[in-house]
Design a protein around this motif. Structure first.
Motif, PDB file in Angstrom:
ATOM      1  N   THR A   1       7.819  -9.254  -4.986  1.00  0.00           N
ATOM      2  CA  THR A   1       8.157  -8.538  -6.217  1.00  0.00           C
ATOM      3  C   THR A   1       6.797  -7.804  -6.621  1.00  0.00           C
ATOM      4  O   THR A   1       5.913  -8.767  -6.612  1.00  0.00           O
ATOM      5  N   ILE A   2       6.913  -6.829  -7.450  1.00  0.00           N
ATOM      6  CA  ILE A   2       5.882  -6.429  -8.137  1.00  0.00           C
ATOM      7  C   ILE A   2       6.249  -6.222  -9.731  1.00  0.00           C
ATOM      8  O   ILE A   2       7.343  -5.518  -9.864  1.00  0.00           O
ATOM      9  N   THR A   3       5.574  -6.882 -10.670  1.00  0.00           N
ATOM     10  CA  THR A   3       5.845  -6.669 -12.003  1.00  0.00           C
ATOM     11  C   THR A   3       4.853  -6.030 -12.580  1.00  0.00           C
ATOM     12  O   THR A   3       3.694  -6.013 -12.279  1.00  0.00           O
ATOM     13  N   GLY A   4       4.880  -5.464 -13.799  1.00  0.00           N
ATOM     14  CA  GLY A   4       4.149  -4.816 -14.676  1.00  0.00           C
ATOM     15  C   GLY A   4       4.679  -4.871 -16.203  1.00  0.00           C
ATOM     16  O   GLY A   4       5.825  -5.156 -16.382  1.00  0.00           O
TER      17      GLY A   4
ATOM     18  N   CYS B   1       3.112   3.846 -11.878  1.00  0.00           N
ATOM     19  CA  CYS B   1       3.094   2.504 -12.413  1.00  0.00           C
ATOM     20  C   CYS B   1       1.391   2.069 -12.531  1.00  0.00           C
ATOM     21  O   CYS B   1       1.040   1.404 -13.704  1.00  0.00           O
ATOM     22  N   MET B   2       0.611   2.353 -11.783  1.00  0.00           N
ATOM     23  CA  MET B   2      -0.824   2.123 -11.533  1.00  0.00           C
ATOM     24  C   MET B   2      -1.498   2.603 -12.963  1.00  0.00           C
ATOM     25  O   MET B   2      -2.327   2.191 -13.367  1.00  0.00           O
ATOM     26  N   ALA B   3      -0.883   3.995 -13.292  1.00  0.00           N
ATOM     27  CA  ALA B   3      -1.431   4.596 -14.450  1.00  0.00           C
ATOM     28  C   ALA B   3      -1.038   4.256 -15.902  1.00  0.00           C
ATOM     29  O   ALA B   3      -1.809   4.267 -16.813  1.00  0.00           O
ATOM     30  N   HIS B   4       0.327   3.635 -15.981  1.00  0.00           N
ATOM     31  CA  HIS B   4       0.883   3.496 -17.229  1.00  0.00           C
ATOM     32  C   HIS B   4       1.107   1.868 -17.222  1.00  0.00           C
ATOM     33  O   HIS B   4       1.219   1.657 -18.770  1.00  0.00           O
ATOM     34  N   CYS B   5       0.997   1.010 -16.533  1.00  0.00           N
ATOM     35  CA  CYS B   5       1.039  -0.143 -16.878  1.00  0.00           C
ATOM     36  C   CYS B   5      -0.122  -0.504 -17.721  1.00  0.00           C
ATOM     37  O   CYS B   5      -1.258  -0.293 -17.560  1.00  0.00           O
ATOM     38  N   LYS B   6      -0.157  -1.742 -18.723  1.00  0.00           N
ATOM     39  CA  LYS B   6      -0.805  -2.226 -19.578  1.00  0.00           C
ATOM     40  C   LYS B   6      -2.071  -2.867 -19.113  1.00  0.00           C
ATOM     41  O   LYS B   6      -3.491  -2.701 -19.080  1.00  0.00           O
ATOM     42  N   THR B   7      -1.682  -3.630 -17.821  1.00  0.00           N
ATOM     43  CA  THR B   7      -2.405  -4.069 -16.991  1.00  0.00           C
ATOM     44  C   THR B   7      -2.174  -3.982 -15.633  1.00  0.00           C
ATOM     45  O   THR B   7      -0.965  -3.603 -15.443  1.00  0.00           O
ATOM     46  N   PRO B   8      -3.109  -4.191 -14.591  1.00  0.00           N
ATOM     47  CA  PRO B   8      -2.793  -3.712 -13.236  1.00  0.00           C
ATOM     48  C   PRO B   8      -1.372  -4.459 -12.848  1.00  0.00           C
ATOM     49  O   PRO B   8      -1.251  -5.804 -13.084  1.00  0.00           O
ATOM     50  N   PRO B   9      -0.351  -3.939 -12.235  1.00  0.00           N
ATOM     51  CA  PRO B   9       0.821  -4.613 -11.830  1.00  0.00           C
ATOM     52  C   PRO B   9       0.327  -5.601 -10.793  1.00  0.00           C
ATOM     53  O   PRO B   9      -0.715  -5.643  -9.926  1.00  0.00           O
ATOM     54  N   VAL B  10       1.241  -6.734 -10.651  1.00  0.00           N
ATOM     55  CA  VAL B  10       1.045  -8.178 -10.218  1.00  0.00           C
ATOM     56  C   VAL B  10       2.070  -8.075  -9.012  1.00  0.00           C
ATOM     57  O   VAL B  10       3.273  -7.993  -9.188  1.00  0.00           O
ATOM     58  N   PHE B  11       1.660  -8.540  -7.709  1.00  0.00           N
ATOM     59  CA  PHE B  11       2.710  -8.953  -6.556  1.00  0.00           C
ATOM     60  C   PHE B  11       2.698 -10.337  -6.613  1.00  0.00           C
ATOM     61  O   PHE B  11       1.721 -11.065  -6.821  1.00  0.00           O
ATOM     62  N   HIS B  12       4.213 -11.116  -6.354  1.00  0.00           N
ATOM     63  CA  HIS B  12       4.226 -12.334  -6.054  1.00  0.00           C
ATOM     64  C   HIS B  12       5.183 -12.399  -4.934  1.00  0.00           C
ATOM     65  O   HIS B  12       5.696 -11.545  -4.535  1.00  0.00           O
ATOM     66  N   ILE B  13       4.525 -13.375  -4.084  1.00  0.00           N
ATOM     67  CA  ILE B  13       5.485 -13.819  -2.969  1.00  0.00           C
ATOM     68  C   ILE B  13       6.175 -15.187  -3.159  1.00  0.00           C
ATOM     69  O   ILE B  13       5.544 -16.189  -3.475  1.00  0.00           O
ATOM     70  N   ASN B  14       7.468 -14.996  -2.989  1.00  0.00           N
ATOM     71  CA  ASN B  14       8.294 -16.082  -2.958  1.00  0.00           C
ATOM     72  C   ASN B  14       9.118 -16.092  -1.634  1.00  0.00           C
ATOM     73  O   ASN B  14       9.346 -15.330  -1.092  1.00  0.00           O
ATOM     74  N   GLN B  15       9.521 -17.443  -1.487  1.00  0.00           N
ATOM     75  CA  GLN B  15      10.343 -17.903  -0.365  1.00  0.00           C
ATOM     76  C   GLN B  15      11.788 -17.259  -0.657  1.00  0.00           C
ATOM     77  O   GLN B  15      12.318 -17.450  -1.592  1.00  0.00           O
TER      78      GLN B  15
ATOM     79  N   TRP C   1       0.932  -1.424  -0.086  1.00  0.00           N
ATOM     80  CA  TRP C   1       0.000  -0.065   0.053  1.00  0.00           C
ATOM     81  C   TRP C   1       0.879   1.252  -0.091  1.00  0.00           C
ATOM     82  O   TRP C   1       0.592   2.228  -0.676  1.00  0.00           O
ATOM     83  N   GLU C   2       1.889   1.459   0.747  1.00  0.00           N
ATOM     84  CA  GLU C   2       2.854   2.269   0.777  1.00  0.00           C
ATOM     85  C   GLU C   2       3.541   2.694  -0.401  1.00  0.00           C
ATOM     86  O   GLU C   2       3.521   3.926  -0.939  1.00  0.00           O
ATOM     87  N   TRP C   3       3.818   1.485  -1.099  1.00  0.00           N
ATOM     88  CA  TRP C   3       4.586   1.847  -2.542  1.00  0.00           C
ATOM     89  C   TRP C   3       3.498   2.280  -3.465  1.00  0.00           C
ATOM     90  O   TRP C   3       3.807   2.888  -4.265  1.00  0.00           O
ATOM     91  N   GLN C   4       2.481   1.297  -3.325  1.00  0.00           N
ATOM     92  CA  GLN C   4       1.229   2.177  -4.386  1.00  0.00           C
ATOM     93  C   GLN C   4       1.119   3.381  -4.562  1.00  0.00           C
ATOM     94  O   GLN C   4       0.596   3.974  -5.253  1.00  0.00           O
ATOM     95  N   ASN C   5       1.285   4.064  -3.064  1.00  0.00           N
ATOM     96  CA  ASN C   5       0.987   5.668  -3.001  1.00  0.00           C
ATOM     97  C   ASN C   5       2.191   6.399  -3.231  1.00  0.00           C
ATOM     98  O   ASN C   5       2.072   7.669  -3.046  1.00  0.00           O
ATOM     99  N   THR C   6       3.281   5.871  -3.463  1.00  0.00           N
ATOM    100  CA  THR C   6       4.339   7.011  -3.792  1.00  0.00           C
ATOM    101  C   THR C   6       4.067   7.383  -5.232  1.00  0.00           C
ATOM    102  O   THR C   6       3.332   6.779  -6.092  1.00  0.00           O
ATOM    103  N   GLU C   7       4.913   8.395  -5.563  1.00  0.00           N
ATOM    104  CA  GLU C   7       4.882   8.883  -6.836  1.00  0.00           C
ATOM    105  C   GLU C   7       5.100   7.851  -7.788  1.00  0.00           C
ATOM    106  O   GLU C   7       4.370   7.814  -8.964  1.00  0.00           O
ATOM    107  N   PHE C   8       6.169   6.925  -7.616  1.00  0.00           N
ATOM    108  CA  PHE C   8       6.505   5.930  -8.604  1.00  0.00           C
ATOM    109  C   PHE C   8       5.276   4.915  -8.683  1.00  0.00           C
ATOM    110  O   PHE C   8       5.043   4.401  -9.829  1.00  0.00           O
ATOM    111  N   GLY C   9       4.815   4.374  -7.671  1.00  0.00           N
ATOM    112  CA  GLY C   9       3.585   3.491  -7.609  1.00  0.00           C
ATOM    113  C   GLY C   9       2.426   3.910  -8.382  1.00  0.00           C
ATOM    114  O   GLY C   9       1.833   3.204  -9.156  1.00  0.00           O
ATOM    115  N   GLN C  10       2.340   5.225  -8.085  1.00  0.00           N
ATOM    116  CA  GLN C  10       0.940   5.883  -8.835  1.00  0.00           C
ATOM    117  C   GLN C  10       1.158   5.956 -10.508  1.00  0.00           C
ATOM    118  O   GLN C  10       0.405   5.742 -11.222  1.00  0.00           O
TER     119      GLN C  10
END
Length: 92
Positions: A73-76, A49-63, A38-47
């Motif tokens: 990780t967040i990919t877009g 990304c949310m506006a310019h990614c072709k599809t919504p960014p996806v987060f992955h949880i890996n060990q 949530w904090e990343w999504q509300n940064t200038e960069f996160g916003q």
């Protein structure tokens, strides 16, 4: 050219790693990852990304086997013009 005579071309799409962070060994990593996501999504960069990614960014949880925790990780997917902008302004 297709049957109607109109040429179409597919623009390249780039899948990029937008952000990552590590978390310790927790019982429910999705709950503990929510606040930093949530904090990343509300940064200038996160916003951006949310506006310019072709599809919504996806987060992955890996060990994270090296630190006995989790790597989040967040990919877009970005179109070429947005990919160039990202490389120039935001990539490390």
């Amino acid at each position: 050219a297709d049957v109607t005579g109109v040429q179409t071309c597919a623009l390249p799409i780039f899948k990029v790693l937008l952000h990552e962070f590590k978390m310790g060994d927790v019982e429910d990593p999705e709950i503990y990852a929510a606040q930093p996501l949530w904090e990343w999504q509300n940064t200038e960069f996160g916003q951006w990304c949310m506006a310019h990614c072709k599809t919504p960014p996806v987060f992955h949880i890996n060990q994270d086997v090296h630190n006995y925790g989790f790597l989040i990780t967040i990919t877009g997917e970005l179109e070429e013009k947005d990919y160039v902008f990202w490389k120039l302004k935001y990539s490390q």
